[in-house]
Enzyme design. Structure first.
Site, PDB file in Angstrom:
ATOM      1  N   LYS A 191       0.853  -1.195   0.000  1.00 16.22           N
ATOM      2  CA  LYS A 191       0.000   0.000   0.000  1.00 16.22           C
ATOM      3  C   LYS A 191       0.888   1.245   0.000  1.00 16.22           C
ATOM      4  O   LYS A 191       1.372   1.684   1.048  1.00 16.22           O
ATOM      5  CB  LYS A 191      -0.921  -0.014   1.217  1.00 16.22           C
ATOM      6  CG  LYS A 191      -2.147   0.867   1.044  1.00 16.22           C
ATOM      7  CD  LYS A 191      -3.072   0.301  -0.014  1.00 16.22           C
ATOM      8  CE  LYS A 191      -4.257   1.191  -0.275  1.00 16.22           C
ATOM      9  NZ  LYS A 191      -5.028   0.758  -1.435  1.00 16.22           N
ATOM     10  N   SER A 389      -8.305  -0.288  -5.288  1.00 14.73           N
ATOM     11  CA  SER A 389      -8.558   0.046  -3.895  1.00 14.73           C
ATOM     12  C   SER A 389     -10.051   0.319  -3.713  1.00 14.73           C
ATOM     13  O   SER A 389     -10.869  -0.571  -3.927  1.00 14.73           O
ATOM     14  CB  SER A 389      -7.688   1.218  -3.458  1.00 14.73           C
ATOM     15  OG  SER A 389      -7.511   1.202  -2.060  1.00 14.73           O
TER      16      SER A 389
END
Length: 590
Positions: A191, A389
Site C-alpha cells: 500500500k 482500492s
C-alpha cells in the site's frame, strides 16, 4: 446644478440601456447554445469523420457552458463520446473513413487509450479506411494511430517512442520545512499511497509492483503496435532505446514507423484519392462535436442502464480534494443506484468504474448500494483506466467483472494518514498549549501534539478492522476464501491481464462486452442502453459554473502545468477523509 443632474441622469440611463442590451445578447446566446445542442447533424454522401487527438480526454466530457459563452473553451473530450462517434462512423454508410490528426493530447490512463484503439480496430472490420497525420506524435497518439492503414508525418516532425517511466512525487521534506509531518497507520506492505507524505523514495514492495504493471502495459503496447505495423517487438524495443524522437525523419520511414513524409496541406490530396473525388472538390468532414449529434442506429427493446462512476471516491461534495474535478460522491451514487434498482424498466445495470479509490467509508456505502441492486437485477462492472482500492471495493460485489488488459486494479488495502501540525504551531509560529482533561483519551486528535503510542495502537486496530472488512467483501463477492484473498491483497496493484489469472476479474473486455453480458444474465434479447447520471441541463451547468469557477485557480493551472495537481493537493489536504482506500495520489506515468 441642472447640468449636473442632466449628466448624471444621462449616465444612469446609458448604464441601464447598456445592461439591457447586454442582457438581451446574453439570453440570445443561451438560447442559441440550447438550440445548437439539440439539433441533429445530417451526414452527406462520401463523408469523413475527422478525429482530432488534442486536448484532454476524460471518462466523460463535462460541457463547459461558461467557456462556450465567453469564447475561452478548453479542449475537453469524453472517452464515451469518442467511442460512440467511432461506432456511428462504422454503421453509417455515408461515412467512408476516419482521418486522425495527432496533436497535444492527454488521456487519463493507458487503458483509455487502449479502448479508443480497440474501437478503431472494430471500425476497420467494416472495410473502411483510417489514415493518420501528425506534425508530431506523442507515444500515446502513436500507439492509437498505429491502427491506421497509413501513417503520415510532417517532413520536419517527430515520433516520440521511448518506453514508459514513472516519477512519483515525495513531499515529506517539503512539509517538514513548514513543521508539518504525517503519522501513518496502514495495512498491506504494497500500500504505497502514503509514501508521498511519509517517505523520500519508493519502498521495495512498491518498486516491485510498479515495475510489474508498467512492464505489463509496455508489453501490451509493443504487441499491438507490432501487429498493426508489422514491426518486430525486438525492433520496437530497440527503437525506444535509441530514442527515435530525435532520429532523421527519413529513417522513421525505413523503420516502418511511418509510411510517408508529407506536409499538412498535402494530406487533403491523400484523402481525396481515397474518396475518389477530384482535386478541386471539397471534403465533407464531420468533427467529434458533429458526431455527437449524428443519429446512430436506433436501439430498441429493454433498457440496460450504464452508470458512470469515475474520479475520487468521496463522502460528500464538501469532501472533494479538487472541487472542479469529477468525483464519485457516495451519497449521490447510492441514491442513483437505488432508483435504478427500483426502476422496473431497467432490466440490468452496468457500473462503469474508472477510479483510483478514495474514502474507505464512502466505498463501503457504495458497495452496499451495489448489493441492493444485485438483489433485484444483474449488475456487471466494466473497469476503465483504474478500478483499484476503493474502486475495486465498489466493484467486487457485481455479478461479473470486465477489465481492459491495461486497467490498474486490485490494491486491496486501507491506510490512515494523520497530519501533525504541532511543529508548525509551536516551533514555527510560537503557539503554546496546555491541557486539562476528564478522561484518558479526551484529547484524542488534539492539534497540540502528535498521537502517542497508545493512540496509534487504537488507530491501528481500527484500520485493521477496516482491512478485514474490505478483504471479506472481496472474498464474498469473488467466491474466494479469505486466505486466498490475503495472498493477492496486501495493497498489491495488479494489471487487468494479471488480475484475470487470480480471479479478481472475470474477463478482459470493453464496455460493450459488459453491456452484452448484463443483457445475457438478465435474459434480455433486444435491448437499448441509457447512460446515467443523465447530463446536467445547460442552464443548471451555467448556474453551477458561475458559482464555482475561480479565475485565480485557472491561472494557477495554466502557470504551473503538470505541477498544478500536487500543489492543489497540498493546498486542500485537510478536505480529504483520513481513512483511505486508494492508489497513490499521482501515478505520474509518462
Amino acid at each position: 446644478m441642472k447640468d449636473f443632474i442632466k449628466y448624471v441622469f444621462a449616465t444612469v440611463t446609458g448604464i441601464i440601456v447598456f445592461s439591457l442590451i447586454m442582457g438581451i445578447l446574453f439570453v440570445i446566446s443561451l438560447v442559441g447554445l440550447a438550440a445548437s445542442s439539440a439539433s441533429s447533424v445530417p451526414v452527406k454522401e462520401n463523408s469523413v469523420f475527422s478525429l482530432m487527438l488534442s486536448g484532454q480526454v476524460n471518462e466523460r466530457a463535462e460541457e463547459d457552458v461558461m467557456g462556450q459563452l465567453s469564447g475561452q473553451l478548453t479542449e475537453n473530450m469524453g472517452l464515451d463520446d469518442i467511442i460512440a462517434a467511432i461506432k456511428k462512423a462504422k454503421d453509417n454508410e455515408d461515412i467512408k473513413g476516419i482521418y486522425i490528426e495527432s496533436g497535444l493530447f492527454s488521456i487519463d490512463s493507458p487503458a483509455s487509450a487502449h479502448a479508443i484503439r480497440e474501437a478503431l480496430l472494430d471500425f476497420k472490420k467494416s472495410g473502411k479506411w483510417i489514415i493518420a497525420y501528425g506534425d508530431s506524435y506523442t507515444q500515446t497518439t502513436y500507439y492509437i494511430c498505429s491502427v491506421a492503414d497509413k501513417i503520415y508525418l510532417n517532413p520536419q516532425g517527430m515520433v516520440d517512442w521511448h518506453g514508459l517511466a514513472a516519477n512519483p512525487y515525495f513531499v515529506k521534506d517539503l512539509l517538514a520545512k513548514f513543521g508539518v509531518k504525517y503519522q501513518l497507520c496502514k495495512v498491506g506492505k504494497y500500500k504505497s499511497a502514503p509514501e508521498m507524505m511519509t517517505a523520500d523514495q519508493m519502498s521495495e514492495p512498491n518498486r516491485e509492483q510498479v515495475t510489474a504493471y508498467m512492464t505489463g502495459i509496455w508489453k501490451v503496447m509493443l504487441k499491438e503496435v507490432s501487429d498493426s505495423r508489422k514491426i518486430a517487438v525486438d525492433s520496437l524495443n530497440a527503437y525506444a532505446d535509441r530514442f527515435v524522437a530525435l532520429s532523421e525523419q527519413s529513417d522513421l520511414v525505413k523503420m516502418k514507423m511511418v509510411d510517408k513524409l508529407i506536409y499538412t496541406d498535402e494530406v487533403k490530396g491523400e484523402i481525396k484519392k481515397l474518396l475518389k473525388i477530384e482535386a478541386d472538390d471539397n471534403i465533407n468532414q464531420l468533427s467529434l462535436s458533429d458526431m455527437k449529434n449524428v443519429k446512430g442506429v436506433k436501439e430498441k427493446g429493454d433498457k440496460i442502464a450504464v452508470y458512470y462512476a469515475y474520479g475520487d471516491i468521496i463522502d460528500s461534495e464538501t469532501g472533494s480534494i479538487i472541487q472542479q474535478e469529477h468525483s464519485i460522491v457516495a451519497n449521490t451514487v447510492c441514491k442513483d443506484l437505488e432508483k435504478l434498482a427500483n426502476d422496473d424498466d431497467v432490466k440490468a445495470v452496468v457500473l462503469r468504474v474508472n477510479s483510483p479509490g478514495g474514502s474507505a467509508y464512502a466505498s463501503e456505502q457504495i458497495w452496499h448500494a451495489v448489493m441492493n441492486v444485485k438483489a433485484k437485477k444483474p449488475i456487471v462492472v466494466s473497469m476503465g483506466g483504474y478500478a483499484a482500492s476503493g474502486g475495486y471495493y465498489i466493484s467486487c460485489a457485481a455479478n461479473y467483472i470486465y477489465s481492459e488488459p491495461t486497467t490498474i486494479t486490485g490494491s486491496i488495502g486501507i491506510f490512515g494518514m494523520f497530519p501533525d501540525f504541532s511543529g508548525l504551531l509551536t516551533e514555527k509560529l510560537g503557539v503554546k498549549f496546555d491541557e486539562v482533561k476528564t478522561n484518558k483519551h479526551a484529547a484524542f486528535g488534539t492539534i497540540a501534539r502528535p498521537f502517542n503510542e497508545e493512540e496509534l495502537s487504537l488507530l491501528d486496530q481500527y484500520i485493521g478492522r477496516g482491512y478485514e472488512l474490505f478483504r471479506k467483501r472481496v472474498a464474498d463477492g469473488r467466491k474466494l476464501s479469505v486466505e486466498a484473498v490475503e495472498e493477492i491483497a496486501q495493497g498489491r496493484v495488479w494489471l487487468g491481464n494479471d488480475a484475470l489469472g487470480i480471479k479478481l476479474v472475470d474477463a478482459i473486455g470493453s464496455l460493450d462486452d459488459a453491456v452484452k453480458k448484463a443483457a445475457q444474465i438478465a435474459k434480455v434479447e433486444e435491448f437499448k442502453t441509457v447512460a446515467y447520471p443523465e447530463p446536467t441541463d445547460w442552464f443548471t451547468q451555467f448556474l453551477e459554473q458561475a458559482n464555482q469557477k475561480s479565475y485565480l485557480d485557472e491561472q494557477m493551472q495554466t502557470t504551473l502545468g503538470e505541477y498544478y495537481e500536487p500543489f492543489r493537493f497540498i493546498k486542500n489536504i485537510n478536505h480529504q477523509s483520513a481513512i483511505q482506500a486508494r492508489l497513490p495520489f499521482f501515478m505520474n506515468i509518462k
